[in-house]
Design an enzyme around this catalytic site. Sequence first.
Site, PDB file in Angstrom:
ATOM      1  N   SER A 241     106.104 -56.622 134.647  1.00 29.97           N
ATOM      2  CA  SER A 241     105.798 -58.044 134.578  1.00 29.97           C
ATOM      3  C   SER A 241     104.278 -58.225 134.601  1.00 29.97           C
ATOM      4  O   SER A 241     103.536 -57.255 134.736  1.00 29.97           O
ATOM      5  CB  SER A 241     106.424 -58.779 135.761  1.00 29.97           C
ATOM      6  OG  SER A 241     105.725 -58.439 136.940  1.00 29.97           O
ATOM      7  N   LYS A 242     103.876 -59.475 134.485  1.00 33.56           N
ATOM      8  CA  LYS A 242     102.449 -59.813 134.417  1.00 33.56           C
ATOM      9  C   LYS A 242     101.631 -59.146 135.529  1.00 33.56           C
ATOM     10  O   LYS A 242     100.501 -58.724 135.301  1.00 33.56           O
ATOM     11  CB  LYS A 242     102.268 -61.329 134.541  1.00 33.56           C
ATOM     12  CG  LYS A 242     102.434 -62.044 133.225  1.00 33.56           C
ATOM     13  CD  LYS A 242     101.197 -62.920 132.938  1.00 33.56           C
ATOM     14  CE  LYS A 242     101.213 -63.425 131.511  1.00 33.56           C
ATOM     15  NZ  LYS A 242     102.257 -64.442 131.308  1.00 33.56           N
ATOM     16  N   ARG A 243     102.234 -59.076 136.712  1.00 31.90           N
ATOM     17  CA  ARG A 243     101.422 -58.540 137.818  1.00 31.90           C
ATOM     18  C   ARG A 243     101.084 -57.060 137.629  1.00 31.90           C
ATOM     19  O   ARG A 243     100.232 -56.521 138.305  1.00 31.90           O
ATOM     20  CB  ARG A 243     102.045 -58.869 139.165  1.00 31.90           C
ATOM     21  CG  ARG A 243     103.131 -58.007 139.623  1.00 31.90           C
ATOM     22  CD  ARG A 243     104.004 -58.656 140.672  1.00 31.90           C
ATOM     23  NE  ARG A 243     105.363 -58.349 140.303  1.00 31.90           N
ATOM     24  CZ  ARG A 243     105.910 -57.159 140.443  1.00 31.90           C
ATOM     25  NH1 ARG A 243     105.230 -56.184 141.003  1.00 31.90           N
ATOM     26  NH2 ARG A 243     107.133 -56.929 140.047  1.00 31.90           N
TER      27      ARG A 243
END
Length: 468
Positions: A241-243
């Site tokens: 994911s983005k993180r």
Amino acid sequence: MPDQVVTRFAPSPTGFLHIGGARTALFNWLYARGRGGKFLLRIEDTDRARSTPEATAAILQGMAWLGLDHDGEVISQFERAPRHAEVALELLAQGKAYKCFSTQDEIQAFREAAQAEKRSTLFRSPWRDVDPATHPDRPYVIRIKAPESGETVIRDRVQGDVTIRNDQLDDMVLLRSDGTPVYMLAVVVDDHDMGVTHVIRGDDHLNNAARQMMIYQAMGWDVPVWAHIPLIHGPDGKKLSKRHGALGAQEYQAMGYPAAGMRNYLARLGWSHGDDEFFTDAQAREWFDLDGIGKSPARFDLKKLENLSGQHIAASDDAALQQEIQAYLAAADLPALTDTQSSDLERAMYCLKDRARTFPELLEKASFILATRPIEPDEKAAAALASVSDGILTELTPQLQNASWTRECLEEALNAFAEAHGTKFGKLAAPLRAALAGRAVTPSVFDMMLVLGRDESLARLRDAANAA
Ligand code: GLU
């Protein structure tokens, strides 16, 4: 099953081409290209609120960067809605689907009652078997008649046989009351009409496969080979994911990874061929198969990408690298190289491409050829220049003036010079590097001298000597 393999990539145009999508596209592309098959592209743009032309353009751009060329026209799923509806009507005509007049309130009431009685809350329409003569004049949806007993088996090439009890499947809606087809129908009709033989996609679609199977069976169509691949995880083992950092495939272009390295890396994300880590496109096409896809999620590992990327840079053709660097600069919003810089870079490429993991690293090493006099030494280079006695560079210059400008002669001249000063060439290298490039990380002093040529090299040495 027809002989020719036909695969497809079917992204929803709601954003850029993300890493997972790029890998799905690559797997389908490799599978088709390795078998003389076709690789088709279908944009799943039926969600009008979320689909944008910009997202389609970004996906196409990402694929173009990765060299994932598709056959034929780009197909818009939305534009094929009349054909999807036609299939729903055909199933209706054949008695394999029916008109359902139940309202949302009625469906809700059914569910609540089922819950209270602890029965399955799957909606069972009272309209499934009624005589059409009794149909009211009200809006309706078209539902497929799902099999009521038995099992549906998905023969998945990655997950193995996945069995679903048919009493867990409801009579799925095919056509909404406004006449628009549902997504599940669209996918099946499109895959069938496009002649898709192999569907390689994320395992988040495995549940859909059971419902899609109903439509294939009702229409009497061949079911494609399904291969549902585990999603990609981040280094911490959680779904990517983005993180975890950059998710857009093209962000990696802007970070300076070569497309071949990215392809190699993505191919290894969930697929393996023995212990092979580094391979060429031709090898990937030859080796890629469904048996090599793993059942457990692959983890994204930037170090591995960097490593493969460096190996691909080293193995690339100089002219091709030069072109790809121009494309990288554009993608990273950096100034383009001038014609002179491009040809200088290509000339120097042989001594730049080893041990550069990314294009920024390569360009850093190339700064000696891209910069023009007077060379501004950076901090480290300035320190190296300060560490050598002022006279040395002044003294060296006339000696090099008379040397033949070949590697052997330069080596000989510099070694002799070092010896005469009671030192080793290694001690001279840092100030020479600093004078020639203004940097501490450069190709070898000899390579720089050879690439720059006698006049330019000597002029830089003189500049440094004068500045001291
Ligand atoms: N449009 C779907 C997605 O982007 C893919 C559907 C499919 O491959 O069947 O996840």
